[in-house]
Design an enzyme around this catalytic site. Sequence first.
Site, PDB file in Angstrom:
ATOM      1  N   ASP A  94       0.852  -1.188   0.000  1.00 14.05           N
ATOM      2  CA  ASP A  94       0.000   0.000   0.000  1.00 14.05           C
ATOM      3  C   ASP A  94       0.893   1.245   0.000  1.00 14.05           C
ATOM      4  O   ASP A  94       1.899   1.307   0.726  1.00 14.05           O
ATOM      5  CB  ASP A  94      -0.917   0.003   1.230  1.00 14.05           C
ATOM      6  CG  ASP A  94      -2.045   1.009   1.096  1.00 14.05           C
ATOM      7  OD1 ASP A  94      -3.204   0.583   0.923  1.00 14.05           O
ATOM      8  OD2 ASP A  94      -1.770   2.233   1.148  1.00 14.05           O
ATOM      9  N   ILE A  95       0.526   2.235  -0.779  1.00 18.88           N
ATOM     10  CA  ILE A  95       1.345   3.442  -0.934  1.00 18.88           C
ATOM     11  C   ILE A  95       1.330   4.305   0.336  1.00 18.88           C
ATOM     12  O   ILE A  95       2.233   5.125   0.550  1.00 18.88           O
ATOM     13  CB  ILE A  95       0.839   4.238  -2.163  1.00 18.88           C
ATOM     14  CG1 ILE A  95       1.927   5.089  -2.761  1.00 18.88           C
ATOM     15  CG2 ILE A  95      -0.407   5.032  -1.860  1.00 18.88           C
ATOM     16  CD1 ILE A  95       1.605   5.631  -4.143  1.00 18.88           C
ATOM     17  N   ASN A 118     -12.965  -2.939   2.235  1.00 14.92           N
ATOM     18  CA  ASN A 118     -13.978  -1.891   2.309  1.00 14.92           C
ATOM     19  C   ASN A 118     -14.906  -2.018   1.107  1.00 14.92           C
ATOM     20  O   ASN A 118     -14.445  -2.202  -0.023  1.00 14.92           O
ATOM     21  CB  ASN A 118     -13.308  -0.513   2.313  1.00 14.92           C
ATOM     22  CG  ASN A 118     -12.483  -0.295   3.556  1.00 14.92           C
ATOM     23  OD1 ASN A 118     -12.902  -0.644   4.658  1.00 14.92           O
ATOM     24  ND2 ASN A 118     -11.294   0.273   3.396  1.00 14.92           N
ATOM     25  N   GLU A 168     -12.298   3.551  -1.426  1.00 12.14           N
ATOM     26  CA  GLU A 168     -11.815   4.659  -2.263  1.00 12.14           C
ATOM     27  C   GLU A 168     -11.504   4.205  -3.681  1.00 12.14           C
ATOM     28  O   GLU A 168     -11.736   4.947  -4.633  1.00 12.14           O
ATOM     29  CB  GLU A 168     -10.573   5.287  -1.628  1.00 12.14           C
ATOM     30  CG  GLU A 168     -10.907   6.104  -0.388  1.00 12.14           C
ATOM     31  CD  GLU A 168      -9.684   6.556   0.377  1.00 12.14           C
ATOM     32  OE1 GLU A 168      -8.557   6.356  -0.128  1.00 12.14           O
ATOM     33  OE2 GLU A 168      -9.861   7.080   1.484  1.00 12.14           O
ATOM     34  N   VAL A 169     -10.917   3.025  -3.804  1.00 18.36           N
ATOM     35  CA  VAL A 169     -10.546   2.541  -5.140  1.00 18.36           C
ATOM     36  C   VAL A 169     -11.556   1.468  -5.559  1.00 18.36           C
ATOM     37  O   VAL A 169     -11.697   0.442  -4.894  1.00 18.36           O
ATOM     38  CB  VAL A 169      -9.110   1.960  -5.142  1.00 18.36           C
ATOM     39  CG1 VAL A 169      -8.759   1.428  -6.520  1.00 18.36           C
ATOM     40  CG2 VAL A 169      -8.102   3.002  -4.687  1.00 18.36           C
ATOM     41  N   HIS A 195     -10.269  -5.120  -3.412  1.00 17.94           N
ATOM     42  CA  HIS A 195      -8.947  -5.344  -2.824  1.00 17.94           C
ATOM     43  C   HIS A 195      -9.100  -5.723  -1.371  1.00 17.94           C
ATOM     44  O   HIS A 195     -10.012  -5.281  -0.680  1.00 17.94           O
ATOM     45  CB  HIS A 195      -8.046  -4.107  -2.962  1.00 17.94           C
ATOM     46  CG  HIS A 195      -8.677  -2.828  -2.491  1.00 17.94           C
ATOM     47  ND1 HIS A 195      -9.580  -2.125  -3.252  1.00 17.94           N
ATOM     48  CD2 HIS A 195      -8.533  -2.120  -1.341  1.00 17.94           C
ATOM     49  CE1 HIS A 195      -9.967  -1.046  -2.596  1.00 17.94           C
ATOM     50  NE2 HIS A 195      -9.352  -1.017  -1.419  1.00 17.94           N
TER      51      HIS A 195
HETATM   52  P1  AMP Z   1      -9.813   1.637   0.149  1.00 13.20           P
HETATM   53  O1  AMP Z   1     -10.132   2.824   0.990  1.00 13.20           O
HETATM   54  O2  AMP Z   1     -10.135   0.341   0.827  1.00 13.20           O
HETATM   55  O3  AMP Z   1     -10.383   1.738  -1.239  1.00 13.20           O
HETATM   56  O4  AMP Z   1      -8.236   1.616   0.053  1.00 13.20           O
HETATM   57  C1  AMP Z   1      -7.512   2.041  -1.053  1.00 13.20           C
HETATM   58  C2  AMP Z   1      -6.059   1.889  -0.683  1.00 13.20           C
HETATM   59  O5  AMP Z   1      -5.288   1.991  -1.856  1.00 13.20           O
HETATM   60  C3  AMP Z   1      -5.531   2.937   0.292  1.00 13.20           C
HETATM   61  O6  AMP Z   1      -5.003   2.290   1.446  1.00 13.20           O
HETATM   62  C4  AMP Z   1      -4.452   3.667  -0.515  1.00 13.20           C
HETATM   63  O7  AMP Z   1      -3.350   4.059   0.277  1.00 13.20           O
HETATM   64  C5  AMP Z   1      -4.078   2.610  -1.539  1.00 13.20           C
HETATM   65  N1  AMP Z   1      -3.509   3.129  -2.788  1.00 13.20           N
HETATM   66  C6  AMP Z   1      -4.004   4.127  -3.568  1.00 13.20           C
HETATM   67  N2  AMP Z   1      -3.226   4.275  -4.656  1.00 13.20           N
HETATM   68  C7  AMP Z   1      -2.230   3.362  -4.568  1.00 13.20           C
HETATM   69  C8  AMP Z   1      -1.120   3.029  -5.380  1.00 13.20           C
HETATM   70  N3  AMP Z   1      -0.868   3.680  -6.528  1.00 13.20           N
HETATM   71  N4  AMP Z   1      -0.290   2.033  -4.973  1.00 13.20           N
HETATM   72  C9  AMP Z   1      -0.536   1.378  -3.812  1.00 13.20           C
HETATM   73  N5  AMP Z   1      -1.580   1.638  -3.014  1.00 13.20           N
HETATM   74  C10 AMP Z   1      -2.415   2.623  -3.372  1.00 13.20           C
END
Ligand code: AMP
Length: 121
Positions: A33-34, A94, A102-103, A107
């Site tokens: 995770d970034i 999530n 968020e994404v 995942h």
């Molecule tokens: P969620 O809130 O469950 O959708 O989590 C999305 C996660 O993706 C967060 O913990 C971010 O820090 C992570 N994230 C977003 N962009 C990247 C990326 N380019 N590489 C790795 N992790 C990422």
Amino acid sequence: MTYDKNNIFAKILRAEIPCEKIYEDEFVLSFYDINPQKKIHVLVIPKGEFTDLDDFSNNANPDEITGLIKGINIVANKLGISTKNGKGYRVLSNISEHGGQEVPHLHFHLFGGEKVGKMVE
Ligand code: AMP
């Protein structure tokens, strides 16, 4: 929700943007995770286009489902946080708005390397 092919994890899967890869096979990709929230914080994602766990449960085939569950264990073993070779970890996914997703590509977060703490803030 329709799958957004331009979400950041779709771009990582297409190698359009980089990731710090831990493991990859036919079914999953795992990377750090970034913005780590714990000492070890990694993500495991399916290779198929699924927005979230509900979408995956309804639409993934049995091989994809097995591959993802097994993939989590493979990654935990690789990181030394599984019950086989470590002290355990937390898996979290999530889902949509109330879940705080968020994404929009399914995942699983794996947190470990230390006591993870309170389950929900
Ligand atoms: P969620 O809130 O469950 O959708 O989590 C999305 C996660 O993706 C967060 O913990 C971010 O820090 C992570 N994230 C977003 N962009 C990247 C990326 N380019 N590489 C790795 N992790 C990422």
